[in-house]
Design an enzyme around this catalytic site. Structure first.
Site, short mmCIF file in Angstrom:
data_model
loop_
_atom_site.label_atom_id
_atom_site.label_comp_id
_atom_site.label_asym_id
_atom_site.label_seq_id
_atom_site.Cartn_x
_atom_site.Cartn_y
_atom_site.Cartn_z
N LYS A 271 0.38 -1.28 9.48
CA LYS A 271 -0.56 -0.18 9.25
C LYS A 271 -0.35 0.92 10.29
O LYS A 271 0.13 0.64 11.38
CB LYS A 271 -2.00 -0.71 9.40
CG LYS A 271 -2.50 -1.58 8.27
CD LYS A 271 -3.94 -1.99 8.49
CE LYS A 271 -4.45 -2.87 7.36
NZ LYS A 271 -4.52 -2.19 6.05
N ARG A 345 -5.33 -10.98 -0.82
CA ARG A 345 -5.22 -11.63 -2.13
C ARG A 345 -4.41 -12.91 -2.05
O ARG A 345 -4.61 -13.83 -2.83
CB ARG A 345 -4.63 -10.63 -3.14
CG ARG A 345 -3.25 -10.15 -2.79
CD ARG A 345 -2.87 -8.89 -3.55
NE ARG A 345 -3.48 -7.67 -3.01
CZ ARG A 345 -3.33 -6.47 -3.52
NH1 ARG A 345 -2.59 -6.30 -4.61
NH2 ARG A 345 -3.90 -5.42 -2.98
N1 BES Z 1 -7.72 -5.15 4.74
C1 BES Z 1 -7.02 -4.23 3.91
C2 BES Z 1 -7.95 -3.41 3.05
C3 BES Z 1 -8.67 -2.31 3.74
C4 BES Z 1 -8.07 -1.08 3.88
C5 BES Z 1 -9.94 -2.49 4.20
C6 BES Z 1 -8.74 -0.05 4.50
C7 BES Z 1 -10.60 -1.46 4.80
C8 BES Z 1 -10.01 -0.25 4.96
C9 BES Z 1 -6.06 -4.95 2.98
O1 BES Z 1 -5.53 -6.12 3.47
C10 BES Z 1 -4.95 -3.99 2.72
O2 BES Z 1 -4.29 -3.65 3.64
N2 BES Z 1 -4.77 -3.58 1.47
C11 BES Z 1 -3.79 -2.64 1.13
C12 BES Z 1 -3.18 -3.05 -0.17
C13 BES Z 1 -1.94 -2.29 -0.53
C14 BES Z 1 -0.82 -2.65 0.41
C15 BES Z 1 -1.57 -2.63 -1.94
C16 BES Z 1 -4.44 -1.27 1.02
O3 BES Z 1 -5.57 -1.18 0.53
O4 BES Z 1 -3.84 -0.30 1.45
ZN ZN Z 2 -3.80 -5.79 4.67
#
Ligand code: BES
Ligand code: ZN
Ligand code: ZN
Length: 489
Positions: A271, A345
């Protein structure tokens, strides 16, 4: 904090502050003439309009034994509901606490003294009292505490005392969830969550079972273990069981499943560093199922409820899983991990299947699953996804009554096309569009056709800004909905 029901009339209440609710269209009929006159004057001068969450504070109000009178606006009477009541309670605490007031009293009459209203008042007071200041050492941050709150009603009853207890129990459980969700990841590792669950079980009489890494390997939980392998912190699957003493022949068995990523760096699909500190709350789903179990152990619904919290840390390291890795889930389906940041997931997939194999007849999961849910619904509503209309409606009804706003999103099978993998049964991401929906569709096969609702709480589990009735930080969503769902089964 002590919460007490009483029948002392408004003028006789001795407290640091007496709180009354004023509607736009009336003055509280139960106040003495002097206080009513002061309120009417404030209105006529335009200082207090009784709009929702407006306030006015008087010192030494004439004819009252209370040291202060706080009038809180309730808006138009016809629109008033338990949600408003909960907010008013929180607002009163957050207005009076900084002034060093230790004991407050609410006077409510008529419809406002109904069971549901008293329950909401108690919840609101407890929720409003929470501060995310556990790790701040300045004593000034901790010395102002509300110690006593009285709820004065025209007539006491067992039903009202029960309502007060319900509200208090649920509010405390939700604050427990908020404390966990706000813990930094160096202090709250997966094994620390295990310790929390064990303590909770011992204190409130739940059964607790922990699946450690070796057991999960034996069972073949490759999706969960793939996420965990990049961290030095071992993973765990927490199982907490509530077994009702009454109605032991209930044919249904509810599973509450919560995503417990104690920190989400994104893994190798890392991230951006800006805002990454917030990813300590990626275990808010797990915290919510623990909180719900804490309340249910005390409120004792008629249905057996088991919580499942898959707990891992999603890290970057030489042992971390790579984009392109193919893992085999507990269900047996193979998954191509195209993005290691779509880890929630993966761990939920194995936990959901485990819950089904353990005998769950109905499943509800909560997960900070996608940023996309905040694009769709902002920070206002939880995204609801389901394979079963009846269960979906039950959850929506519970959330409505609990004052946690949710919204259903589509689950057409055509969305499955986005999750096709060239080399495995399924890919773990679905491309650019409809990210919250494709995440939900990814989870669906892992419940093996059992009625299931998925709650995406990524947009709602954290308040970036405080509200007049709630501190900033973790919201504790959807603890109240979970509790209602089980209690009203
Ligand atoms: N924990 C995150 C989701 C999230 C993102 C929560 C921003 C709160 C704020 C999750 O594990 C994630 O990173 N999801 C990705 C999925 C993508 C790679 C398909 C996302 O939402 O960007
Ligand atoms: Zn994630
Ligand atoms: Zn995550």
């Amino acid at each position: 904090m002590e919460l007490i029901l009483s029948t002392t009339p408004a003028a006789e209440i001795e407290a640091g502050a007496l709180v009354v609710i004023c509607f736009e269209d009336e003055t509280p009929p139960f106040l003495n003439d002097e206080a009513r006159a002061a309120l009417t004057a404030a209105r006529e001068e335009g200082e207090f309009d009784a709009k929702p969450l407006s306030t006015m504070l008087w010192h030494r109000p004439a004819g009252l034994k209370a040291q202060r009178l706080l009038a809180v606006g309730g808006g138009p009477r016809a629109k008033f509901d338990t949600d408003q009541m909960r907010k008013i309670a929180g607002l009163a605490v957050r207005t009076l606490k900084p002034k060093g007031i230790k004991d407050l009293a609410f006077r409510v009459e008529g419809d406002l003294a109904a069971e549901a209203m008293i329950e909401a008042l108690a919840e609101g007071v407890i929720l409003g009292d929470y501060e995310p200041n556990k790790h701040q050492t300045d004593p000034k941050k901790h010395d102002k505490r509300v110690e006593n709150v009285r709820f004065s009603v025209p007539e006491e009853s067992i039903a009202l005392i029960e309502a007060l207890r319900r509200g208090r129990t649920t509010g405390e459980a939700q604050n427990y969830t908020r404390i966990l969700a706000n813990e930094p990841a160096n202090l709250l590792t997966p094994l620390k969550l295990v310790e929390e669950a064990r303590t909770l079980a011992a204190e409130f009489g739940l059964e607790c079972e922990i699946l450690d890494e070796a057991r999960m390997r034996q069972l073949g939980m490759g999706a969960l273990l793939g996420v965990a392998q990049g961290s030095a912190e071992p993973p765990a699957l927490i199982v907490l069981r509530y077994v009702p003493q009454e109605a032991p022949d209930c044919p249904d068995h509810l599973a509450l499943v919560g995503k417990g990523v104690t920190f989400d760096t994104g893994g190798v699909s890392i991230k951006p560093s800006e805002g990454m500190e917030k990813m300590k709350y990626d275990m808010s789903g797990a915290a919510a199922v623990l909180g719900a179990m804490r309340a249910l152990a005390q409120l004792k619904p008629r249905i057996p409820v088991t919580a499942y919290a898959p707990c891992v840390e999603n890290m970057v390291s030489s042992r971390a899983q790579r984009p392109g890795d193919i893992v085999t889930s507990y269900l047996g389906k193979t998954i191509e991990v195209l993005n290691t940041d779509a880890e929630g997931r993966l761990i939920l997939a194995d936990a959901l299947t485990y819950a089904v194999r353990q005998g769950a007849t109905h499943l509800v999961d909560a997960a900070t699953l996608t940023g996309a849910i905040a694009v769709a619904l902002a920070h206002l509503r939880v995204g609801v996804f389901s394979n079963d209309k009846t269960l979906e409606n039950r959850v929506l009804k519970a959330s409505e009554a609990a004052g946690e706003r949710m919204w259903p999103l589509p689950m057409d099978d055509d969305y499955n096309d986005y999750l096709k993998s060239a080399f495995a049964d399924l890919a773990n991401i679905g491309g650019r569009w409809g990210g919250a929906i494709t995440a939900a569709k990814f989870l669906e096969p892992f419940v093996e056709g059992k009625p299931w609702v998925h709650l995406d709480i990524a947009g709602t589990a954290w308040l970036d800004e405080g509200k007049p009735f709630l501190a900033k930080g973790p919201s504790g969503v959807p603890v109240r909905s979970f509790v209602r769902l089980a209690m009203e089964w």
